[in-house]
Design a protein around this motif. Sequence first.
Motif, PDB file in Angstrom:
ATOM      1  N   SER A   1       2.578  -0.958   4.361  1.00 55.40           N
ATOM      2  CA  SER A   1       2.080   0.340   3.913  1.00 55.40           C
ATOM      3  C   SER A   1       3.142   1.411   4.143  1.00 55.40           C
TER       4      SER A   1
ATOM      5  N   ASP B   1       0.854  -1.186   0.000  1.00 57.56           N
ATOM      6  CA  ASP B   1       0.000   0.000   0.000  1.00 57.56           C
ATOM      7  C   ASP B   1       0.891   1.238   0.000  1.00 57.56           C
TER       8      ASP B   1
ATOM      9  N   THR C   1       0.173  -6.708   5.404  1.00 58.94           N
ATOM     10  CA  THR C   1       0.056  -5.479   4.620  1.00 58.94           C
ATOM     11  C   THR C   1       1.213  -4.562   4.974  1.00 58.94           C
TER      12      THR C   1
ATOM     13  N   ARG D   1       0.511  -4.954  -6.470  1.00 58.87           N
ATOM     14  CA  ARG D   1      -0.258  -4.811  -5.239  1.00 58.87           C
ATOM     15  C   ARG D   1      -0.066  -5.964  -4.269  1.00 58.87           C
TER      16      ARG D   1
END
Length: 210
Positions: A180, A84, A178, A98
């Motif tokens: 980020s 992200d 994730t 992604r």
Amino acid sequence: MTRPDPAARADSILRSDNRRIFTKLVVITVLMFGFGYALVPIYRAVCNALGINVLSVAEITKFGSRQPVNGQVDATRTVTIEFDANARGPWEFKPAQRTLDVHPGELATVIYEFRNPQDRTMVAQAIPSYAPLQAGSHFNKLECFCFSEHTLKPGESRQWPVTFVVDNKLPRDVRTITLSYTFFEVGGKVPPAPDQAARTNVPAPAGAPS
């Protein structure tokens, strides 16, 4: 019976001593060379026994490749890494992909893309965050643009790699991580949007309250 010449006897003793010293030096040199040569496999064997990942310079700098790290890859499970990007300002910042599936212990690389569309030079830096939070201590970055600040000229585009290894001690119930990044300008202020700036510079109508 003639007595041996003292000078000749001393010379013979000196030559004998020199030969012994030379032999000792040769033996010491050979032993030191052998010990130095054996250090690498000994070091790797100790690291393997302790579960420490060892990477060569070629493995670290070979961006875009996904190499197993010293045989510590856990091929029995796969972790999905989601990437992200958040830009705190009028610039473009995003990952080239992604998601990426990796095995714990596997060396992997992802590319982040950045473009400064402004007509001024800027200095910026990124701060990483992880979800779930506990994954952060098991996400080992070997190369990352977040390690330093970056200067970008007007209109300049850049690509930066993030090379990482997910620790094989990651809890087995964590199947998705994730990563980020928040990219912000260092020591600068976010300029107002163009329409706001235009309204600010428009003179007020005559008679309007100031």
